[in-house]
Structures are given as structure tokens and as C-alpha cells.
Write an enzyme that holds these catalytic residues in place. Structure first.
Site, mmCIF file in Angstrom:
data_model
loop_
_atom_site.group_PDB
_atom_site.id
_atom_site.type_symbol
_atom_site.label_atom_id
_atom_site.label_comp_id
_atom_site.label_asym_id
_atom_site.label_seq_id
_atom_site.Cartn_x
_atom_site.Cartn_y
_atom_site.Cartn_z
ATOM 1 N N HIS A 68 5.972 7.818 -1.657
ATOM 2 C CA HIS A 68 5.269 7.378 -0.830
ATOM 3 C C HIS A 68 5.572 6.050 -0.374
ATOM 4 C CE1 HIS A 68 4.087 5.439 -4.767
ATOM 5 N NE2 HIS A 68 3.445 3.932 -3.808
ATOM 6 N N HIS A 83 5.716 1.802 2.658
ATOM 7 C CA HIS A 83 4.696 1.729 2.090
ATOM 8 C C HIS A 83 4.181 2.962 2.686
ATOM 9 C CE1 HIS A 83 1.669 2.191 -1.451
ATOM 10 N NE2 HIS A 83 2.419 1.210 -2.075
#
Length: 166
Positions: A68, A83
Site C-alpha cells: 500500500h 501512500h
């Protein structure tokens, strides 16, 4: 003398949008870690497709095992964190596919990660994806794009001028 005249150019970095989607101001990210710029400054994207590309040439210095988050360091020392979504670490990698590993060299536009956008929308707190300069102490100035709709690997996203002595 020449170094002083051309020093700024050598310390300037242009970042391309790492995702296609709508630009979101960092202050509007619904996570205080990002909105209060505790990790650094940048821009967030509300993605409209599930692909992340490298915004700059550099080396992958961080790639979360949950896929992620990706950190890239440019040859000039600029560190960029991408992110994907918010609280997506809790998904333990489900819905993500990585195409790089820590230590890989990448060029702007190279595919880093793909993700299942409908799944992330359903399971994560938010799909808003911050892109942060994490070593902001070396930044002299940051110019953010005023383009509302960004195209991955094409739209100029940010221009960063490093401090000459950094």
C-alpha cells in the site's frame, strides 16, 4: 561562478502524477498524519484507476509488504512516499499487486503497483492517496500543480527545488 549560476537547475526535480485522478489538497486529506503534514508536504490524489507509476527516476527505498506504500529516492536525494488510500495497511496486501522491490531502479512512468479500486473503496477508510516529500527539510520551494484532473505518468504534479547546500 558557473556552479552558482546553474546550481538551482541541478537541484530542481519535476514529479509526474503517480496516479490518474482528482487532485486533493494535503490539508483536505481525512487523516491528521497527512493533513497536518507530519510526514512532509505534497499533494493527494483521489484515484479514478488502480495503477501507480513512478513520479520520478530513482531507487525504490521502501516497499511495504502490504503493497500500500512505496518510497522512492531520486538521484538528487529527494524522498517521495506514495501512500495508496488511508488505513489500507489493514488490508494486508489484499487488492494490491506489486511490480517492484526495494532496491529496484525505476524511471518516471514505470508501473509500481496496481490495485483493485472498487475493493479499496469498499474496504479502506478512504481512497484518497497522499504523495509526500518525506525529507522536506532539504526543500527550498515546492510548486504544486494547479491541474485538477491528473493523468498518471503525464501530468506535471509538483516541482521541487532543493536547498543548494542540501
Amino acid at each position: 561562478m558557473l556552479k552558482k549560476l546553474f546550481g538551482k537547475k541541478e537541484t530542481s526535480e519535476t514529479l509526474l502524477a503517480p496516479m490518474t485522478g482528482k487532485q486533493v489538497k494535503m490539508e483536505d486529506v481525512p487523516d491528521e498524519m497527512f493533513s497536518n503534514k507530519l510526514l512532509g508536504d505534497g499533494i493527494a490524489i483521489e484515484p479514478t484507476e488502480g495503477k501507480v507509476v513512478a513520479p520520478i527516476d530513482g531507487e525504490v527505498v521502501q516497499f511495504s509488504n502490504t503493497k500500500h506504500a512505496v518510497g522512492i529516492k531520486s538521484k538528487n536525494g529527494l524522498e517521495v512516499l506514495i501512500h495508496i488510500g488511508l488505513e489500507t495497511v489493514a488490508l494486508n496486501g489484499e487488492g494490491f499487486e506489486g511490480f517492484v522491490s526495494q532496491g529496484d531502479k525505476v524511471k518516471a512512468g514505470d508501473k509500481l503497483v496496481t490495485f483493485d479500486l472498487p475493493f479499496i473503496k469498499e474496504k479502506a477508510d478512504s481512497i484518497i492517496s497522499p504523495v509526500v516529500i518525506t525529507n522536506f527539510e532539504i526543500v527550498e520551494s515546492l510548486t504544486k500543480s494547479d491541474e485538477h484532473n491528473l493523468v498518471a505518468g503525464e501530468s506535471i504534479f509538483m516541482t521541487v527545488d532543493k536547498k543548494v547546500d542540501a
